[in-house]
Design a protein around this motif. Structure first.
Motif, PDB file in Angstrom:
ATOM      1  N   TYR A  15       0.844  -1.194   0.000  1.00  0.00           N
ATOM      2  CA  TYR A  15       0.000   0.000   0.000  1.00  0.00           C
ATOM      3  C   TYR A  15       0.880   1.244   0.000  1.00  0.00           C
ATOM      4  O   TYR A  15       1.980   1.236   0.561  1.00  0.00           O
ATOM      5  N   LEU A  16       0.362   2.308  -0.591  1.00  0.00           N
ATOM      6  CA  LEU A  16       1.075   3.578  -0.643  1.00  0.00           C
ATOM      7  C   LEU A  16       0.120   4.711  -0.287  1.00  0.00           C
ATOM      8  O   LEU A  16      -1.032   4.709  -0.730  1.00  0.00           O
ATOM      9  N   LEU A  17       0.608   5.673   0.491  1.00  0.00           N
ATOM     10  CA  LEU A  17      -0.174   6.855   0.862  1.00  0.00           C
ATOM     11  C   LEU A  17       0.465   8.093   0.251  1.00  0.00           C
ATOM     12  O   LEU A  17       1.685   8.255   0.293  1.00  0.00           O
ATOM     13  N   THR A  18      -0.365   8.980  -0.280  1.00  0.00           N
ATOM     14  CA  THR A  18       0.140  10.199  -0.889  1.00  0.00           C
ATOM     15  C   THR A  18       0.254  11.328   0.129  1.00  0.00           C
ATOM     16  O   THR A  18      -0.484  11.394   1.096  1.00  0.00           O
ATOM     17  N   LYS A  19       1.209  12.205  -0.127  1.00  0.00           N
ATOM     18  CA  LYS A  19       1.388  13.448   0.631  1.00  0.00           C
ATOM     19  C   LYS A  19       1.059  14.575  -0.336  1.00  0.00           C
ATOM     20  O   LYS A  19       1.723  14.738  -1.348  1.00  0.00           O
ATOM     21  N   HIS A  20       0.031  15.328  -0.025  1.00  0.00           N
ATOM     22  CA  HIS A  20      -0.395  16.418  -0.903  1.00  0.00           C
ATOM     23  C   HIS A  20       0.153  17.735  -0.391  1.00  0.00           C
ATOM     24  O   HIS A  20       0.128  18.005   0.801  1.00  0.00           O
ATOM     25  N   ARG A  21       0.613  18.559  -1.291  1.00  0.00           N
ATOM     26  CA  ARG A  21       1.129  19.879  -0.917  1.00  0.00           C
ATOM     27  C   ARG A  21       0.069  20.963  -1.079  1.00  0.00           C
ATOM     28  O   ARG A  21       0.222  22.061  -0.556  1.00  0.00           O
ATOM     29  N   SER A  22      -1.023  20.675  -1.787  1.00  0.00           N
ATOM     30  CA  SER A  22      -2.047  21.691  -2.044  1.00  0.00           C
ATOM     31  C   SER A  22      -3.303  21.515  -1.196  1.00  0.00           C
ATOM     32  O   SER A  22      -4.163  22.382  -1.184  1.00  0.00           O
ATOM     33  N   ASP A  23      -3.432  20.377  -0.501  1.00  0.00           N
ATOM     34  CA  ASP A  23      -4.570  20.166   0.395  1.00  0.00           C
ATOM     35  C   ASP A  23      -4.145  19.211   1.506  1.00  0.00           C
ATOM     36  O   ASP A  23      -2.994  18.814   1.572  1.00  0.00           O
TER      37      ASP A  23
END
Length: 133
Positions: A15-23
């Protein structure tokens, strides 16, 4: 918008989780059919607002708990069975203060270990300290 900072496994599933810079959302993806001879496509599993940038994650050995950390919060997701989405089960959370924690894992004694890459410190947080959402 799609840094991948949280990678964990449940059994043989990656599994992979994203890191968002805009939200402040994170998206959970699963690698369903890993192949070494081609580009692999990920399956979008779910999305959750972690009120920050997701920077680390780990699953419990039984695959029923997921911990996600941001720069100032700990999120604990608990599901009843592995076919259920992590984000639809019980949710607990808590705040913490540290310089730059970017790694987390489950310890055997019911605690979470958080690693601070700026200070080289290791923190221990009891799961019992987290508040039910």
């Amino acid at each position: 918008n799609y840094d991948c900072e949280g990678v964990f496994t449940v059994g043989e599933q990656v599994y992979l989780l994203t890191k968002h810079r805009s939200d402040t959302n994170t998206r959970l993806y699963r690698l369903d059919d890993p192949q070494t001879d081609r580009v692999n496509e990920l399956t979008l599993v779910d999305e959750f607002d972690v009120m920050g940038q997701a920077v680390g994650a780990d699953a419990s050995p039984d695959g029923l708990k997921l911990v996600v950390i941001t720069y100032d919060r700990i999120w604990l997701f608990e599901r009843q069975e592995q076919t259920q989405s992590f984000f639809t089960g019980a949710i607990s959370w808590g705040r913490y203060e540290a310089d730059q924690v970017e790694a987390v894992c489950f310890a055997e004694d019911g605690t979470l270990l958080l690693a601070d890459e700026a200070t080289a410190r290791l923190y221990s947080v009891s799961i019992d300290q987290l508040k039910v959402r």
